[in-house]
Design an enzyme around this catalytic site. Sequence first.
Site, mmCIF file in Angstrom:
data_model
loop_
_atom_site.group_PDB
_atom_site.id
_atom_site.type_symbol
_atom_site.label_atom_id
_atom_site.label_comp_id
_atom_site.label_asym_id
_atom_site.label_seq_id
_atom_site.Cartn_x
_atom_site.Cartn_y
_atom_site.Cartn_z
ATOM 1 N N ARG A 286 0.847 -1.191 0.000
ATOM 2 C CA ARG A 286 0.000 0.000 0.000
ATOM 3 C C ARG A 286 0.885 1.244 0.000
ATOM 4 N NH1 ARG A 286 -3.548 -2.659 -1.634
ATOM 5 N NH2 ARG A 286 -5.656 -2.976 -0.781
ATOM 6 N N GLU A 315 -4.004 7.709 -4.970
ATOM 7 C CA GLU A 315 -4.132 7.224 -6.340
ATOM 8 C C GLU A 315 -5.410 7.799 -6.960
ATOM 9 O OE1 GLU A 315 -4.041 2.942 -6.096
ATOM 10 O OE2 GLU A 315 -2.018 2.917 -5.249
ATOM 11 N N HIS A 334 -0.868 0.446 -9.888
ATOM 12 C CA HIS A 334 -1.591 -0.494 -9.024
ATOM 13 C C HIS A 334 -2.222 -1.626 -9.845
ATOM 14 C CE1 HIS A 334 -3.776 -0.755 -4.864
ATOM 15 N NE2 HIS A 334 -3.402 -1.947 -5.311
#
Length: 368
Positions: A286, A315, A334
């Site tokens: 993360r 993000e 991601h």
Amino acid sequence: MSNFKFYLFICCVILNFYYNEASRSGRRQTMADSEQQSKGGQEASKQSYKVLVTHPEVPKEALDLLSQVTEVIVCQSLPPNRSEILEKAKGVHALLWGSHEPLNDKVLEAAGPQLKAITTMSAGIDYIDVELLKKHKIPLGHTPVVLNAAVADLGMALMLAAARRLQEGRRKIETSTWENYHINWMWGQDIRNATVGFYGFGNIGQTVAKRLQGFDIAGILYTTRHPIAEDKEKQFNAKKVPFTELIEKSDIIFIAAPLTPETQGAFNATAFQKMKTTAVLVNIARGPIVNQKDLYVALKNNEIFAAGIDVVDQEPLPADDPLLGLPNIIITPHIGSATKRTRTDMAIVAADNILRGLAGEPMFSPAY
């Protein structure tokens, strides 16, 4: 549960689904006279439970499993629209949460007291008010394990790209600045004989460790709350160490820990200053575990050699973020679990979590 048992379960679910599909297809002619009556019965059964799927691209295999016994409502907005989710959540009995939108009291209030089960289609649950769900005694499922291989594969790619300066090399080509007349041009870091550290050494970390066994590394250090099984330590030539020792001695560090108050910001200016100047940092966990501003300074000042990250703090990352201007970092958006097979398997596990939760049974993959 072992990986073998998990994948056996996935195969059984899929085979059972397609077997049932084939059986139904073969019976269509003989059931023609009673088709309408059967359809009416199925529809009545479906009306008993409503399931909201909050993302329109959840794989069809999962929707087909759910639709056999429930009424499935699918949100259509892309990107997912919170207003639509809250509106369509009214009166549903289960939620298949297909995005990283916050799952909090507003969602529970919108759904109503009949809500019986929730599952994510992710391993991480840091965007969910877990204590609130526990208070309301709502079971929560998630989908770890099935994404281990895909995330580990990307972690290996980021490690190699950062250690061997692939991003910087591409920029050299684009700017016609080849300098291969220098013997030491574009020297990178060896994986061979490296000490590899893991901040978090659970399923994903250990899947990365399996892949590293073919790279002739020197050994593994790891920092976790609790030691892994002794046989696993022997298998990976791994040793549990304090965080300070991990960052001081590791040539490559993988971040593979969940985001918690304890892990948030663990990799900050102090940590970077203790790391080797030749160290490579890989984050497949993360974004907020790393202080992004401090990472920028450490890379720009060559306090560490390079970084490869699949996650960032906040993000999506703005196109003008300073990190993107550095030559010694590679960033992916991601995409750790972004393969067709992995996302489909995640969706099937999520659907099974829902069906078991509605039936009052323990979920296959409970988050708590």
